[in-house]
Design an enzyme around this catalytic site. Sequence first.
Site, short mmCIF file in Angstrom:
data_model
loop_
_atom_site.label_atom_id
_atom_site.label_comp_id
_atom_site.label_asym_id
_atom_site.label_seq_id
_atom_site.Cartn_x
_atom_site.Cartn_y
_atom_site.Cartn_z
N HIS A 5 40.68 31.91 73.24
CA HIS A 5 39.38 31.97 73.88
C HIS A 5 39.01 30.62 74.51
O HIS A 5 39.38 29.58 73.99
CB HIS A 5 38.29 32.32 72.86
N LYS A 42 34.04 22.11 70.72
CA LYS A 42 33.73 22.62 69.40
C LYS A 42 34.45 21.86 68.31
O LYS A 42 35.50 21.26 68.52
CB LYS A 42 34.03 24.11 69.30
N TYR A 81 32.58 26.98 62.89
CA TYR A 81 32.58 26.45 64.25
C TYR A 81 31.25 25.74 64.47
O TYR A 81 30.21 26.26 64.11
CB TYR A 81 32.64 27.57 65.29
N ASP A 141 40.84 40.83 72.82
CA ASP A 141 42.04 40.01 72.65
C ASP A 141 43.30 40.81 72.95
O ASP A 141 44.25 40.29 73.54
CB ASP A 141 42.10 39.41 71.24
#
Length: 183
Positions: free
Chosen positions: A63, A72, A132, A168
């Site tokens: 992603h 991140k 995250y 995905d």
Amino acid sequence: MKAIEVPAIVGAYLFEPTPYADERGFFCRTFDADVVRSVGLDPSIFVQDSVSRSVQGVLRGLHLRSGAGEAKLVRCSYGRIFDVVVDLRTDSPTYRNVAFFELSGDTQVTLYIPAGCAHGFQALTEIADTSYRIDRPHDPAEDVTIAFDDPELAIDWPLPVTSMSQRDREAPSLAEVLKQKES
């Protein structure tokens, strides 16, 4: 806590804590603004924290975000994951490099992924919780997904994939994503 530069991806860092263990278990600092600042990052940019729980074999990714991208901090807080970063910043000296990491709840190492890099991971343990911390609010309209099994990337995922999202499963190849980006 110390910061370790990731040579394969310019601007990526591993933040390695110092756990204090005794008969009760362990304690460690998983985020330190001063250490983040020491590598030129502004700790105040992180605006959203999320967590995912995956079972063994689950694959999430690859992603990234379009537009300004998304930086991140990723940490496996419980269990173990095989983590992958792909540098897709065209102006980066490590453009198209792929880096692999094993993150685990035992070490609590945090990986900083710069904006413009794709990210994915696979759960290696029966349960794996992944935390995250991202630098801007999530906007689903900016979501981009790349095929986890793209031959150009040749990622050797350690386990058979037991589950993944529909998005995905149907993701386009890296070449298709880059072609869309150019148009």
